[in-house]
Write an enzyme that holds these catalytic residues in place. Structure first.
Site, PDB file in Angstrom:
ATOM      1  N   ASP A  86      21.484  32.882 -19.422  1.00  0.00           N
ATOM      2  CA  ASP A  86      21.309  34.073 -18.603  1.00  0.00           C
ATOM      3  C   ASP A  86      20.082  34.816 -19.131  1.00  0.00           C
ATOM      4  O   ASP A  86      19.357  34.298 -19.981  1.00  0.00           O
ATOM      5  CB  ASP A  86      22.572  34.947 -18.601  1.00  0.00           C
ATOM      6  CG  ASP A  86      22.945  35.439 -19.997  1.00  0.00           C
ATOM      7  OD1 ASP A  86      22.105  35.362 -20.921  1.00  0.00           O
ATOM      8  OD2 ASP A  86      24.082  35.897 -20.188  1.00  0.00           O
TER       9      ASP A  86
ATOM     10  N   CYS B 214      19.524  35.516 -22.914  1.00  0.00           N
ATOM     11  CA  CYS B 214      19.585  34.286 -23.695  1.00  0.00           C
ATOM     12  C   CYS B 214      18.843  34.389 -25.030  1.00  0.00           C
ATOM     13  O   CYS B 214      19.394  34.057 -26.089  1.00  0.00           O
ATOM     14  CB  CYS B 214      19.032  33.136 -22.860  1.00  0.00           C
ATOM     15  SG  CYS B 214      19.289  31.510 -23.572  1.00  0.00           S
TER      16      CYS B 214
ATOM     17  N   HIS C  27      15.031  29.725 -21.322  1.00  0.00           N
ATOM     18  CA  HIS C  27      16.361  29.527 -21.886  1.00  0.00           C
ATOM     19  C   HIS C  27      16.231  28.951 -23.296  1.00  0.00           C
ATOM     20  O   HIS C  27      15.423  28.042 -23.519  1.00  0.00           O
ATOM     21  CB  HIS C  27      17.196  28.601 -20.999  1.00  0.00           C
ATOM     22  CG  HIS C  27      17.434  29.152 -19.634  1.00  0.00           C
ATOM     23  ND1 HIS C  27      16.858  28.615 -18.497  1.00  0.00           N
ATOM     24  CD2 HIS C  27      18.176  30.209 -19.220  1.00  0.00           C
ATOM     25  CE1 HIS C  27      17.237  29.315 -17.450  1.00  0.00           C
ATOM     26  NE2 HIS C  27      18.035  30.289 -17.851  1.00  0.00           N
TER      27      HIS C  27
END
Length: 340
Positions: free
Chosen positions: A117, A120, A332
């Protein structure tokens, strides 16, 4: 003869009495034994039922805990790569080569997956800071961080902080200071408690519990975001008044058209973190600087280039602790585990 008859009569009477007594005791013993057997059968059934119930509840909690856990347990690095990159495309081949480079040359044998998300990067860094037992940075020990929101408002006149947004919650308003204070209190309390634990396994368990509580998690990240803003305001004032030299990362930050001052930095960058965007490279520099940790990032998308391995910030002190991140797309992040 009469004496012998008396003995026989007495013996017969005793036998009859014993028989009568035995018959009575026998019925009671049968009742008691029947009751004990029934109780034993019931207890066995109850035990079996409770064992099944406990097993079901344990599995349910494990599934729920695993579902909520935002940092998963470590898995084999090359096994993870094989599952994620099965094709033979150019990108897949590059990723496989990059993972093998990490495994053989950098001794990264395992990886902990981090929830994907827009928190992260903050999650991956803060989890390692807590799990490694890294203490508060030196500058935080010298001041009460709980008073930072009020300090920016009253001492430095930053009334625009009311436009601060709490990630996906998009909260703004007059009560922003009370909400920020609660976030900072959570950060200070959890950091103090976990860093005070000497046993590594116990710290790890505490981190697993903390990072499965979404509400507390988000408070941690919002507190860090606000402290980033505080550092930016401080550096901006120092640069404007030429009080002292500031790290080059702030020159890079203010050189952007979208963050030429603290307000534009908050509105265009900070408020979106956790909502529509994550940390950009400049914010990664700032994060490492305020936590006083060297953030080493393995950027698999930059494999075979000088940017494959980078440090945030580039200017770091030798006594700073180090945390490591692994990313395939600069958005990410996961946690690499080194085993030598």
């Amino acid at each position: 003869m009469s004496g012998r008859n008396e003995v026989q009569s007495w013996t017969t009477a005793v036998n009859q009495s014993l028989h009568i007594v035995w018959q009575k005791i026998k019925r009671q013993l049968i009742l008691v034994m029947s009751f004990l057997l029934a109780a034993l059968w019931y207890c066995r059934r109850l035990y079996a039922y409770l064992a099944q119930l406990l097993k079901w509840w344990s599995r349910y909690l494990q599934r729920k805990f695993k579902k909520n856990l935002s940092v998963l347990a470590e898995v084999d690095l090359l096994g993870y790569c094989a599952r994620e990159w099965k094709g033979e495309t150019k990108q897949a081949k590059q990723m496989k080569a990059a993972y093998e480079e990490l495994f053989w040359r950098h001794h990264i044998k395992y990886v902990r997956q981090v929830r994907r998300d827009n928190y992260c990067a903050l999650r991956a860094v803060l989890f390692q800071v807590f799990s490694q037992g890294i203490y508060f940075p030196s500058w935080m020990k010298e001041r009460d961080i709980l008073k930072l929101p009020e300090k920016l408002l009253y001492s430095q006149g930053c009334n625009w902080i009311q436009q601060y947004s709490f990630g996906p919650e998009r909260y703004t308003g007059a009560n922003v200071f009370g909400k920020l204070r609660k976030c900072i209190e959570t950060l200070k309390t959890q950091w103090t408690e976990i860093s005070g634990v000497k046993d590594h396994d116990e710290r790890g368990n505490m981190c697993n519990i903390l990072f499965s509580d979404e509400n507390k998690e988000h408070k941690l990240y919002e507190a860090i975001k606000f402290i980033m803003l505080y550092q930016v305001v401080e550096a901006y004032e120092q640069m404007k008044n030429e009080q002292k030299r500031v790290p080059i990362l702030f020159s890079l930050l203010f050189a952007r058209d979208t963050s030429s001052d603290p307000l534009s930095f908050m509105m265009n960058h900070l408020n979106s973190i956790g909502d529509t965007g994550g940390l950009e490279q400049v914010e990664m520099f700032l994060l490492g600087y305020l936590l006083e940790v060297k953030i080493r990032v393995y950027r698999l998308c930059k494999f075979n280039t000088e940017e494959f391995q980078v440090n945030y910030p580039e200017e770091y002190h030798r006594d700073w602790q180090e945390v490591s991140l692994l990313t395939e797309d600069d958005h990410h992040y996961h946690i690499p585990i080194i085993r030598i």
